[in-house]
Design a protein around this motif. Structure first.
Motif, short mmCIF file in Angstrom:
data_model
loop_
_atom_site.label_atom_id
_atom_site.label_comp_id
_atom_site.label_asym_id
_atom_site.label_seq_id
_atom_site.Cartn_x
_atom_site.Cartn_y
_atom_site.Cartn_z
N LEU A 15 -3.90 -1.59 -14.44
CA LEU A 15 -3.81 -0.77 -13.94
C LEU A 15 -5.78 -0.15 -13.85
N ILE A 16 -5.91 -0.64 -15.07
CA ILE A 16 -7.42 0.04 -15.04
C ILE A 16 -9.00 -1.13 -13.99
N LYS A 127 2.83 -4.75 -6.88
CA LYS A 127 3.55 -2.76 -6.92
C LYS A 127 2.35 -2.08 -8.05
N MET A 128 1.48 -2.82 -8.73
CA MET A 128 0.11 -1.85 -9.70
C MET A 128 -0.75 -1.64 -8.53
N ILE A 129 -1.07 -2.08 -7.60
CA ILE A 129 -1.38 -1.40 -6.14
C ILE A 129 -0.96 0.00 -5.68
N THR A 130 0.44 0.04 -4.81
CA THR A 130 0.42 0.87 -4.25
C THR A 130 1.32 2.40 -5.46
N LYS A 136 3.57 3.40 1.69
CA LYS A 136 3.79 2.66 1.11
C LYS A 136 3.48 1.50 1.44
N ALA A 137 2.67 1.12 2.75
CA ALA A 137 2.16 -0.20 2.79
C ALA A 137 1.01 -0.14 2.02
N LEU A 138 0.61 -1.61 2.57
CA LEU A 138 -0.26 -2.19 1.03
C LEU A 138 -1.89 -2.02 2.05
N TYR A 139 -2.32 -1.37 1.73
CA TYR A 139 -3.60 -1.18 1.98
C TYR A 139 -4.76 -2.05 1.29
N ALA A 140 -4.47 -2.86 0.18
CA ALA A 140 -5.33 -3.63 -0.78
C ALA A 140 -4.60 -5.22 -1.48
N VAL A 141 -5.29 -5.88 -1.93
CA VAL A 141 -4.82 -7.13 -2.58
C VAL A 141 -5.69 -7.26 -3.52
N PRO A 142 -5.20 -7.77 -4.40
CA PRO A 142 -6.94 -8.50 -5.88
C PRO A 142 -6.51 -9.93 -5.21
N TYR A 143 -8.01 -10.07 -5.89
CA TYR A 143 -9.04 -11.17 -5.92
C TYR A 143 -9.11 -11.74 -6.88
#
Length: 168
Positions: A15-16, A127-130, A136-143
């Motif tokens: 989360l952080i 889920k953590m990003i949204t 509801k859209a996914l505007y980021a993905v983790p790298y």
């Protein structure tokens, strides 16, 4: 006790400290050499050297594309200014923080949910990003992800009369 530390570590890590990439297609285009220019903005100055190496390899593989890196020490201020000017970079590497929330609120981001790389992202990460914003859209993905934890000295706790690990 170890379960508590692991739980705290997990929550903090995801989360952080989750790092996410936000992709946008607002300002790219050809430069004077006929190459397509992509602007990459990073909110962390400490990763600029790594990005420069990755950019070199990318540009070698794709010689018709030029990547311009921006990694200012005052990244949040620069992003707010870009938002005000409606002139955001093409790709933004940003943490899961208020900067991401501001970018989502600007309604200038692309929904990445349908992208192949987003589909392979762990559902828990998505889920953590949204959960950071109400859309509801996914505007980021983790790298990348980081781990963090709480470390304490048992002997000092005992000396101070603390018998259980605080949970707050």
């Amino acid at each position: 006790m170890n379960k508590t530390i692991k739980l705290v570590t997990g929550v903090l890590a995801f989360l952080i400290l989750i790092a996410v990439t936000v992709s946008m297609f607002l300002t790219s285009g050809p430069n004077l050499n006929g190459k397509t220019v992509i602007q990459l903005f990073s909110t962390k100055t400490e990763n600029a050297a790594t990005y420069k190496e990755l950019i070199k390899a990318f540009e070698k593989k794709y010689p018709s594309i030029e990547v311009q890196l921006s990694s200012p020490s005052s990244a949040a201020t620069v992003l707010r200014t870009d938002l005000a000017k409606n002139s955001l970079p093409d790709v933004i590497a940003v943490g899961g923080d208020n900067n991401l929330v501001s970018l989502v609120s600007s309604e200038g981001l692309r929904n990445l949910a349908g992208q192949s790389y987003a589909k392979t992202t762990l559902p828990a990460y998505r889920k953590m990003i949204t959960s950071l914003y109400s859309k509801k859209a996914l505007y980021a993905v983790p790298y990348a992800t980081n781990a963090a934890g709480v470390i304490y000295n048992k002997a000092l706790f005992k000396k101070a009369g603390i018998k259980t690990v605080p949970t707050t």
